[in-house]
Write a protein that holds these residues in place. Structure first.
Motif, short mmCIF file in Angstrom:
data_model
loop_
_atom_site.label_atom_id
_atom_site.label_comp_id
_atom_site.label_asym_id
_atom_site.label_seq_id
_atom_site.Cartn_x
_atom_site.Cartn_y
_atom_site.Cartn_z
N ASP A 180 0.83 -1.22 0.00
CA ASP A 180 0.00 0.00 0.00
C ASP A 180 0.86 1.27 0.00
N HIS A 181 2.19 1.11 0.12
CA HIS A 181 3.11 2.25 0.08
C HIS A 181 4.03 2.20 -1.14
N ASP A 212 2.10 4.09 9.73
CA ASP A 212 2.24 2.69 10.12
C ASP A 212 3.01 2.52 11.43
N HIS A 272 -3.83 7.71 6.25
CA HIS A 272 -3.82 6.24 6.30
C HIS A 272 -5.13 5.72 6.91
ZN LIG Z 1 0.30 1.17 5.30
#
Ligand SMILES: [Zn+2]
Length: 260
Positions: A59-60, A166, A226
């Protein structure tokens, strides 16, 4: 200095939020390259792109696959030419020439995972240096956080930004010192307070803990990023009641433009 939020979601793109990607058009700096990177063409201003990765998760980083088409589309938008069989080869050629000007900066752990996946593309891969000079007289510094993700701080004379994702926000988090006094803090926020056991468990932050971090670090402005694609983790209904902990807070959204 302008920051564009290209992707404010985590884990999985949704109709309202692509995954992690933040872009500073004036200096050609991208923080993480999630699926939101597909918005890049309309904001790209410079011939070179520096991408700083916080960690290796898809996702990054999944947006690294879209850069060829992003460069081609940016070129097409800039030129305003009708695309046809007679000029498509020129567009392809210019996009291919742009790819090797892409510099991807990450720590050794992240490079070990990500570089082999994109080895078919001619990117430049750079181990993160303690001090990364940025256009406009700026400097990017980084720090390792609990959980293994890298946090970033970017300073220019008169402008500063920190990017924290995160991670579990805790009152004694060591990174608070690193982000002290920034003009703008982007911080992971992944759920409401009543689900803090869950957000802790998955290595993310809950609402009031993030607001408290912003207050302790004495930042000027906080934008929450996020967001979770899983509905029970939507904290927006609690936002106004929690906001007195740090009034200069906003919930980030895709396409949001911030001046700092
Ligand atoms: Zn993430």
């Amino acid at each position: 200095m302008k920051l564009i939020l290209l992707g404010t979601g985590g884990f999985l793109p949704t109709d309202s939020a692509q995954t992690a990607c933040y872009f500073l058009p004036e200096v050609g700096v991208m923080l993480d390259a999630g699926s939101g990177s597909f918005h890049l063409p309309k904001y790209l201003q410079r011939p070179e792109l520096d991408i700083f990765l916080s960690h290796a998760h898809g996702d990054h980083t999944s947006g690294l696959t879209y850069l060829f088409a992003s460069y081609l589309k940016a070129d097409w938008l800039r030129r305003g030419e009708t695309l046809g069989a007679d000029n498509i080869a020129d567009f392809v050629h210019r996009a291919n020439e742009a790819l090797p000007r892409t510099r991807i900066h990450a720590d050794e752990n992240t490079l070990a995972f990500v570089k082999p996946i994109y080895a078919y593309l001619p990117y430049q891969w750079h181990p993160l240096q303690a001090q990364e000079p940025l256009p406009g007289g700026g400097m990017l510094t980084h720090f390792l956080m609990d959980g293994g993700t890298i946090g970033f701080r970017l300073d220019w004379p008169g402008h500063s930004l920190a990017y924290i994702t995160d991670v579990v926000a805790r009152p004694d988090s060591a990174y608070i010192e690193k982000i002290k006094g920034v003009d703008l803090l982007l911080h992971d926020c992944n759920g409401p307070d009543h689900l803090s056991d869950l957000t802790d468990h998955i290595g993310h932050s809950h609402l009031s803990a993030v607001l408290q971090i912003a207050a302790s670090a004495q930042v000027k402005r906080l934008v929450l990023i996020h967001s979770s694609p899983i509905e029970p983790l939507d904290y927006s209904a609690d936002f106004e009641s929690a906001r007195p902990l740090f009034p200069a807070a906003e919930i980030g959204y895709d396409g949001m433009e911030l001046d700092f």
